[in-house]
Design a protein around this motif. Structure first.
Motif: not given
Ligand SMILES: [Cu+2]
Length: 284
Positions: A99, A154, A156
């Motif tokens: 990322y 998922h 963040h």
């Molecule tokens: Cu991610």
């Protein structure tokens, strides 16, 4: 020493955004009117390191209106005033494995400060047997993005630690909520109105907040410094779109990342509590 790519990768889990910052490319990461600054950071063994062009600073002409008004209630006159939104942006980009986060602080002429995070980079994927959604029967915990490639579910969570000194160090946190009040006069056509109930936090548990449950305004004020009309000076904390954790309270990941249970925490200053999420959230 120069920080190599391996060094970034080795340290991103421990240190988050700062030591994961990467040099910025003029005209690409930042516009042509940007100026650049190097950064000096301390590695986990205490060695100082330099990251060249780690910040860029530029004026951003947003094309939006900062403030405008057309006054047309004056007989025989129409007065129009408009000011463009021009912000001063301080930018850093941090690469955490797959990322890339674009972290901006925007300083506005209105006096407000806006924190913005943009997500770029590569999606987190895993392989699976299957090239079409028709072939997938079982629960796969993700979305098929391409042949044999699943985008894994998922989330963040990004945390900002704000150490506010509003006109001095002695600051208070005030949560102002809107309270519906019944009209007592039975003859009135109005049955309710709303008023503002302000509460100054006395303890840390007073000031844990899950946003969005009811209308509220969050303020950090200096109760010892008053405006001309006698109100405390302060900053208004304006949340953007927020979400909470979707895990159950007794789940291990939730226990380990317990800070995600509330959107806002307010604590007295404590030098050892630099990291809002705790020291080893993703290292346990
Ligand atoms: Cu991610």
């Amino acid at each position: 020493m120069d920080l190599t790519e391996e060094w970034y990768y080795r340290t991103f889990l421990e240190y988050g955004f700062g030591l994961s910052a990467v040099p910025l490319e003029p005209f690409k990461d930042c516009p042509e009117n940007a100026v650049f600054m190097d950064g000096y950071l301390t590695g986990q063994d205490g060695t100082p390191g330099n990251i060249s062009n780690v910040f860029c600073i530029f004026e951003h002409y947003t094309g939006d209106v900062m403030w405008c008004h057309t006054e047309n209630s004056i007989p025989g006159a129409v007065v129009t005033e408009v000011r463009p939104e021009v912000t001063l942006v301080v930018r850093m980009v941090s690469t955490l494995a797959n990322y890339d986060y674009i972290v901006d602080w925007e300083f506005k002429q209105s006096g407000s400060i806006k924190a913005v995070v943009g997500l770029s980079g590569m999606l987190e994927v895993r392989g699976l047997n299957g090239t079409h959604t028709d072939q997938i029967q079982e629960e796969v915990y993700g979305t098929l993005l391409a042949e044999n490639t699943l985008g894994a579910y998922h989330d963040h969570f990004l945390i900002y630690h704000l150490d506010l000194d509003v006109d001095g160090e002695a600051n208070s946190f005030v949560n102002s909520t809107l309270q519906t009040t019944r009209v007592r006069d039975n003859g009135s056509p109005r049955k309710s109105y709303w008023t503002v109930a302000s509460k100054t936090a006395k303890t840390e548990s007073d000031s844990r907040i899950q946003l969005g449950l009811k209308p509220s305004e969050l303020l950090v004020v200096n109760p010892n410094k008053k405006t001309k009309v006698g109100s405390p000076v302060g900053y208004h904390l304006i949340p953007g779109l927020v979400v909470g954790s979707s895990l159950s309270d007794d789940d291990y990941a939730q226990f380990q990342g317990a800070f995600t249970k509330y959107n806002v925490w307010v604590t007295p200053y404590n030098k050892s509590e630099k990291w809002a999420g705790g020291l080893y959230v993703d290292q346990s």
